[in-house]
Design a protein around this motif. Structure first.
Motif, PDB file in Angstrom:
ATOM      1  N   LYS A 112      34.176  55.288   5.182  1.00 34.68           N
ATOM      2  CA  LYS A 112      35.630  55.366   5.278  1.00 34.68           C
ATOM      3  C   LYS A 112      36.067  56.176   6.502  1.00 34.68           C
ATOM      4  CE  LYS A 112      36.314  53.267   1.367  1.00 34.68           C
ATOM      5  NZ  LYS A 112      35.518  52.091   1.402  1.00 34.68           N
ATOM      6  N   ALA A 113      35.123  56.522   7.364  1.00 35.94           N
ATOM      7  CA  ALA A 113      35.446  57.307   8.546  1.00 35.94           C
ATOM      8  C   ALA A 113      36.326  56.490   9.488  1.00 35.94           C
ATOM      9  CB  ALA A 113      34.179  57.740   9.261  1.00 35.94           C
ATOM     10  N   SER A 114      37.231  57.189  10.155  1.00 34.89           N
ATOM     11  CA  SER A 114      38.089  56.527  11.131  1.00 34.89           C
ATOM     12  C   SER A 114      37.255  56.127  12.344  1.00 34.89           C
ATOM     13  CB  SER A 114      39.208  57.477  11.554  1.00 34.89           C
ATOM     14  OG  SER A 114      38.674  58.528  12.336  1.00 34.89           O
ATOM     15  N   PRO A 115      37.756  55.212  13.167  1.00 37.14           N
ATOM     16  CA  PRO A 115      37.025  54.836  14.382  1.00 37.14           C
ATOM     17  C   PRO A 115      36.740  56.042  15.283  1.00 37.14           C
ATOM     18  CG  PRO A 115      38.759  53.251  13.949  1.00 37.14           C
ATOM     19  CD  PRO A 115      38.939  54.381  12.971  1.00 37.14           C
ATOM     20  N   ALA A 116      37.678  56.994  15.343  1.00 39.81           N
ATOM     21  CA  ALA A 116      37.471  58.186  16.171  1.00 39.81           C
ATOM     22  C   ALA A 116      36.320  59.027  15.631  1.00 39.81           C
ATOM     23  CB  ALA A 116      38.749  59.019  16.235  1.00 39.81           C
ATOM     24  N   GLU A 117      36.273  59.227  14.319  1.00 41.34           N
ATOM     25  CA  GLU A 117      35.186  60.011  13.715  1.00 41.34           C
ATOM     26  C   GLU A 117      33.838  59.339  13.967  1.00 41.34           C
ATOM     27  OE1 GLU A 117      36.019  61.629   9.597  1.00 41.34           O
ATOM     28  OE2 GLU A 117      37.815  60.405   9.939  1.00 41.34           O
ATOM     29  N   THR A 118      33.777  58.038  13.720  1.00 40.61           N
ATOM     30  CA  THR A 118      32.532  57.296  13.900  1.00 40.61           C
ATOM     31  C   THR A 118      32.051  57.381  15.345  1.00 40.61           C
ATOM     32  OG1 THR A 118      33.163  55.789  12.122  1.00 40.61           O
ATOM     33  CG2 THR A 118      31.453  55.028  13.636  1.00 40.61           C
ATOM     34  N   ALA A 119      32.958  57.188  16.289  1.00 42.15           N
ATOM     35  CA  ALA A 119      32.589  57.235  17.705  1.00 42.15           C
ATOM     36  C   ALA A 119      32.134  58.640  18.107  1.00 42.15           C
ATOM     37  CB  ALA A 119      33.767  56.792  18.570  1.00 42.15           C
ATOM     38  N   CYS A 120      32.824  59.661  17.600  1.00 39.52           N
ATOM     39  CA  CYS A 120      32.441  61.040  17.932  1.00 39.52           C
ATOM     40  C   CYS A 120      31.076  61.389  17.338  1.00 39.52           C
ATOM     41  CB  CYS A 120      33.508  62.019  17.461  1.00 39.52           C
ATOM     42  SG  CYS A 120      34.933  62.095  18.569  1.00 39.52           S
ATOM     43  N   LEU A 121      30.819  60.938  16.116  1.00 38.78           N
ATOM     44  CA  LEU A 121      29.507  61.177  15.512  1.00 38.78           C
ATOM     45  C   LEU A 121      28.405  60.548  16.359  1.00 38.78           C
ATOM     46  CD1 LEU A 121      30.433  60.658  11.776  1.00 38.78           C
ATOM     47  CD2 LEU A 121      29.443  62.740  12.744  1.00 38.78           C
ATOM     48  N   LYS A 122      28.644  59.325  16.823  1.00 41.88           N
ATOM     49  CA  LYS A 122      27.651  58.651  17.664  1.00 41.88           C
ATOM     50  C   LYS A 122      27.460  59.388  18.993  1.00 41.88           C
ATOM     51  CE  LYS A 122      28.257  54.032  15.748  1.00 41.88           C
ATOM     52  NZ  LYS A 122      28.759  52.667  15.977  1.00 41.88           N
ATOM     53  N   ALA A 123      28.551  59.874  19.565  1.00 36.00           N
ATOM     54  CA  ALA A 123      28.463  60.595  20.843  1.00 36.00           C
ATOM     55  C   ALA A 123      27.669  61.887  20.700  1.00 36.00           C
ATOM     56  CB  ALA A 123      29.869  60.886  21.377  1.00 36.00           C
ATOM     57  N   VAL A 124      27.949  62.641  19.647  1.00 31.82           N
ATOM     58  CA  VAL A 124      27.229  63.903  19.425  1.00 31.82           C
ATOM     59  C   VAL A 124      25.770  63.630  19.077  1.00 31.82           C
ATOM     60  CG1 VAL A 124      27.072  65.947  17.947  1.00 31.82           C
ATOM     61  CG2 VAL A 124      29.290  65.215  18.843  1.00 31.82           C
ATOM     62  N   SER A 125      25.525  62.602  18.281  1.00 33.42           N
ATOM     63  CA  SER A 125      24.149  62.229  17.954  1.00 33.42           C
ATOM     64  C   SER A 125      23.368  61.884  19.221  1.00 33.42           C
ATOM     65  CB  SER A 125      24.139  61.053  16.985  1.00 33.42           C
ATOM     66  OG  SER A 125      22.815  60.651  16.707  1.00 33.42           O
ATOM     67  N   GLY A 126      24.003  61.137  20.120  1.00 28.85           N
ATOM     68  CA  GLY A 126      23.358  60.764  21.376  1.00 28.85           C
ATOM     69  C   GLY A 126      23.048  61.964  22.262  1.00 28.85           C
ATOM     70  N   LYS A 127      23.955  62.935  22.294  1.00 31.75           N
ATOM     71  CA  LYS A 127      23.746  64.119  23.138  1.00 31.75           C
ATOM     72  C   LYS A 127      22.736  65.093  22.530  1.00 31.75           C
ATOM     73  CE  LYS A 127      27.923  64.274  25.838  1.00 31.75           C
ATOM     74  NZ  LYS A 127      28.621  65.196  26.692  1.00 31.75           N
ATOM     75  N   THR A 128      22.710  65.193  21.202  1.00 33.62           N
ATOM     76  CA  THR A 128      21.833  66.164  20.548  1.00 33.62           C
ATOM     77  C   THR A 128      20.510  65.574  20.097  1.00 33.62           C
ATOM     78  OG1 THR A 128      22.795  65.731  18.365  1.00 33.62           O
ATOM     79  CG2 THR A 128      23.805  67.493  19.695  1.00 33.62           C
ATOM     80  N   LYS A 129      20.438  64.254  20.054  1.00 36.52           N
ATOM     81  CA  LYS A 129      19.262  63.533  19.535  1.00 36.52           C
ATOM     82  C   LYS A 129      19.018  63.830  18.058  1.00 36.52           C
ATOM     83  CE  LYS A 129      18.424  62.032  23.686  1.00 36.52           C
ATOM     84  NZ  LYS A 129      19.426  61.117  24.153  1.00 36.52           N
ATOM     85  N   VAL A 130      20.082  64.202  17.342  1.00 37.64           N
ATOM     86  CA  VAL A 130      20.023  64.443  15.898  1.00 37.64           C
ATOM     87  C   VAL A 130      20.549  63.182  15.212  1.00 37.64           C
ATOM     88  CG1 VAL A 130      20.959  65.834  13.998  1.00 37.64           C
ATOM     89  CG2 VAL A 130      20.313  66.937  16.150  1.00 37.64           C
ATOM     90  N   PRO A 131      19.837  62.669  14.196  1.00 33.82           N
ATOM     91  CA  PRO A 131      20.289  61.454  13.518  1.00 33.82           C
ATOM     92  C   PRO A 131      21.693  61.610  12.917  1.00 33.82           C
ATOM     93  CG  PRO A 131      18.054  62.032  12.835  1.00 33.82           C
ATOM     94  CD  PRO A 131      18.569  63.168  13.650  1.00 33.82           C
ATOM     95  N   LEU A 132      22.440  60.505  12.913  1.00 38.74           N
ATOM     96  CA  LEU A 132      23.800  60.496  12.358  1.00 38.74           C
ATOM     97  C   LEU A 132      23.853  61.042  10.935  1.00 38.74           C
ATOM     98  CD1 LEU A 132      25.117  57.023  13.553  1.00 38.74           C
ATOM     99  CD2 LEU A 132      26.048  59.238  14.168  1.00 38.74           C
ATOM    100  N   THR A 133      22.843  60.729  10.143  1.00 36.65           N
ATOM    101  CA  THR A 133      22.849  61.129   8.738  1.00 36.65           C
ATOM    102  C   THR A 133      22.788  62.640   8.551  1.00 36.65           C
ATOM    103  OG1 THR A 133      20.459  60.824   8.644  1.00 36.65           O
ATOM    104  CG2 THR A 133      21.844  58.971   7.922  1.00 36.65           C
TER     105      THR A 133
END
Length: 179
Positions: A112-133
């Motif tokens: 139920k995450a908004s598009p902004a939340e989902t995109a930010c989670l992916k961006a932070v995951s990409g920068k930190t190499k920490v899985p989204l979960t």
């Protein structure tokens, strides 16, 4: 980096000043789910609803054949619904915690995450190499300038801050602590 941090802090202050509803998650009888973003949109079964503010303590959201009545009593929110199939009282979703009943810190990936939340989670995951979960959204601030999302990364001393538009176009993600 400092300019980005200042922009995010300014966005947060603007979002706080105009914030209406906090982040809420409720489950209603008849498989009706309600989610609201901090100061922003309300979703009924994952679709954005039309929100009408009657006062600082009472709102009405309509969509998907459902009308939600959202009222604030003290520090708690009460949500009820009416549809062609009936009406009833909604309950905070499991795991609700925080400043007010019904406020939920969301873990990724959130359906139920908004598009902004989902995109930010992916961006932070990409920068930190920490899985989204393993990432957790701790705050979402919505304003005319965009959506500020604060994300906790396991093992990090400070959260990450991300700025996106409502459609999920990330303008930047940065660690708020000392690197």
């Amino acid at each position: 980096m400092k300019k980005m941090f200042i922009a995010i802090v300014t966005l947060a202050m603007a979002g706080t000043a105009s914030a209406a509803l906090p982040q809420l998650n409720y489950q209603c009888p008849g498989q009706v789910q309600m989610h609201s973003d901090e100061g922003g949109a309300v979703y009924i079964n994952g679709k954005e609803a039309k929100l009408k503010k009657y006062s600082d303590d009472f709102y009405e959201a309509k969509g998907a054949g459902v009308t939600l009545s959202i009222s604030k009593t003290g520090q708690q929110y009460d949500v009820s619904y009416t549809s062609k199939k009936g009406s009833g009282i909604c309950q905070p979703s499991a795991g609700a915690s925080g400043k007010s009943a019904g406020a939920v810190a969301k873990s990724a990936p959130a359906s139920k995450a908004s598009p902004a939340e989902t995109a930010c989670l992916k961006a932070v995951s990409g920068k930190t190499k920490v899985p989204l979960t393993q990432l957790k959204v701790t705050e979402v601030l919505d304003s005319e300038a965009g959506v500020g999302v604060t994300i906790q990364v396991p093992g990090a001393e400070a959260p990450w801050s991300c700025l996106s538009d409502k459609k999920g176009h990330v303008q930047g993600a940065a660690y708020t602590g000392n690197e």
